[in-house]
Scaffold this motif. Sequence first.
Motif, short mmCIF file in Angstrom:
data_model
loop_
_atom_site.label_atom_id
_atom_site.label_comp_id
_atom_site.label_asym_id
_atom_site.label_seq_id
_atom_site.Cartn_x
_atom_site.Cartn_y
_atom_site.Cartn_z
N UNK A 157 18.28 13.68 -36.97
CA UNK A 157 18.72 13.60 -35.57
C UNK A 157 17.73 14.33 -34.68
N UNK A 158 17.36 13.68 -33.57
CA UNK A 158 16.46 14.31 -32.62
C UNK A 158 17.19 15.37 -31.79
N UNK A 159 16.48 16.44 -31.45
CA UNK A 159 17.02 17.39 -30.49
C UNK A 159 17.01 16.71 -29.12
N UNK A 160 18.18 16.55 -28.53
CA UNK A 160 18.31 15.78 -27.29
C UNK A 160 17.46 16.33 -26.16
N UNK A 161 17.48 17.65 -25.97
CA UNK A 161 16.71 18.25 -24.88
C UNK A 161 15.21 18.06 -25.08
N UNK A 162 14.76 18.17 -26.33
CA UNK A 162 13.34 17.98 -26.63
C UNK A 162 12.92 16.54 -26.34
N UNK A 163 13.73 15.58 -26.78
CA UNK A 163 13.41 14.17 -26.57
C UNK A 163 13.38 13.83 -25.08
N UNK A 164 14.33 14.36 -24.31
CA UNK A 164 14.36 14.09 -22.87
C UNK A 164 13.16 14.70 -22.16
N UNK A 175 10.02 10.63 -32.58
CA UNK A 175 10.83 9.76 -33.44
C UNK A 175 11.62 10.60 -34.43
N UNK A 176 12.80 10.09 -34.84
CA UNK A 176 13.46 10.73 -35.99
C UNK A 176 12.72 10.34 -37.26
N UNK A 177 12.98 11.03 -38.34
CA UNK A 177 12.21 10.80 -39.57
C UNK A 177 12.41 9.38 -40.10
N UNK A 178 13.56 8.75 -39.79
CA UNK A 178 13.78 7.38 -40.26
C UNK A 178 12.82 6.39 -39.60
N UNK A 179 12.32 6.74 -38.41
CA UNK A 179 11.44 5.83 -37.68
C UNK A 179 9.97 6.02 -37.98
N UNK A 191 -0.18 14.61 -35.88
CA UNK A 191 1.16 14.34 -36.40
C UNK A 191 1.88 15.67 -36.50
N UNK A 192 2.94 15.83 -35.73
CA UNK A 192 3.69 17.09 -35.69
C UNK A 192 5.03 16.89 -36.39
N UNK A 193 5.26 17.64 -37.46
CA UNK A 193 6.47 17.51 -38.26
C UNK A 193 7.28 18.80 -38.19
N UNK A 194 8.60 18.65 -38.12
CA UNK A 194 9.44 19.82 -38.31
C UNK A 194 9.61 20.04 -39.81
N UNK A 195 10.08 21.21 -40.18
CA UNK A 195 10.32 21.48 -41.60
C UNK A 195 11.38 20.53 -42.15
N UNK A 196 12.37 20.19 -41.32
CA UNK A 196 13.41 19.25 -41.74
C UNK A 196 12.82 17.88 -42.00
N UNK A 197 11.89 17.44 -41.15
CA UNK A 197 11.25 16.14 -41.32
C UNK A 197 10.39 16.13 -42.59
N UNK A 198 9.68 17.21 -42.83
CA UNK A 198 8.83 17.31 -44.02
C UNK A 198 9.67 17.21 -45.29
N UNK A 199 10.79 17.91 -45.32
CA UNK A 199 11.68 17.86 -46.49
C UNK A 199 12.24 16.46 -46.69
N UNK A 200 12.61 15.80 -45.58
CA UNK A 200 13.18 14.46 -45.67
C UNK A 200 12.14 13.45 -46.17
#
Length: 213
Positions: A157-164, A175-179, A191-200
């Motif tokens: 799930x994207x952080x809403x405030x960050x995406x806006x 993008x969320x990791x699914x995209x 390419x900037x990844x969060x730790x959650x995205x990297x794990x996924x």
Amino acid sequence: MELQVTTLDGKSAGKVELAEDVFGLEVRQDILHRMVRYQQLKAMAGTHDVKNRSEGARTGKKFVKQKGSGGARHGDRKAPQFRGGGRAFGPTPRSHAIDLPKKVRALALKHALSAKARGGEIVVVDSFAQKDAKTAALRTAFGKLELTNALFIDGAELDKNFALAARNIPHVDVLPVQGLNVVDILRREKLVLTKAALEAIEARFNKTEKVSA
């Protein structure tokens, strides 16, 4: 491969180890090319269309006698050689999509990630969480990290405030990791990844390998 984890403020947040079987492959341009072509052709609308002689609004009556006129033999005015007639062999709606095996698509994504890793173009951030959707503040944070052209991948799930806040900044995609896909990875410099995205991402490929085995 070990990378430094940072915050959006540019502060150190530890280190992370990248999986060699996902980020450490020898990049194959042919596989990347096949995947880019697959994605671009699949995205084409294919709605181009012209009227052929059966779809014209003109009469279907034979306008000249078959013989004796001294000219060519014609049927009706909807023939392609006449002004206002139908188009011969014109484009019709169709799908431009081509087939590409699922394993090749998964391998292409690994090669795209490996290409970014080899080029030193991957940045790992602990989180994208923002208190407010402030574009100016986010632009300042990107400046500290020297991110002017980047693809940001968050967790499921994207952080809403960050995406806006990020959507008004040019040359930035979120993008969320699914995209996650090859074309978007290659079209941006970083390419900037969060730790959650990297794990996924690593969990996704581990799951795929277990299923195929």
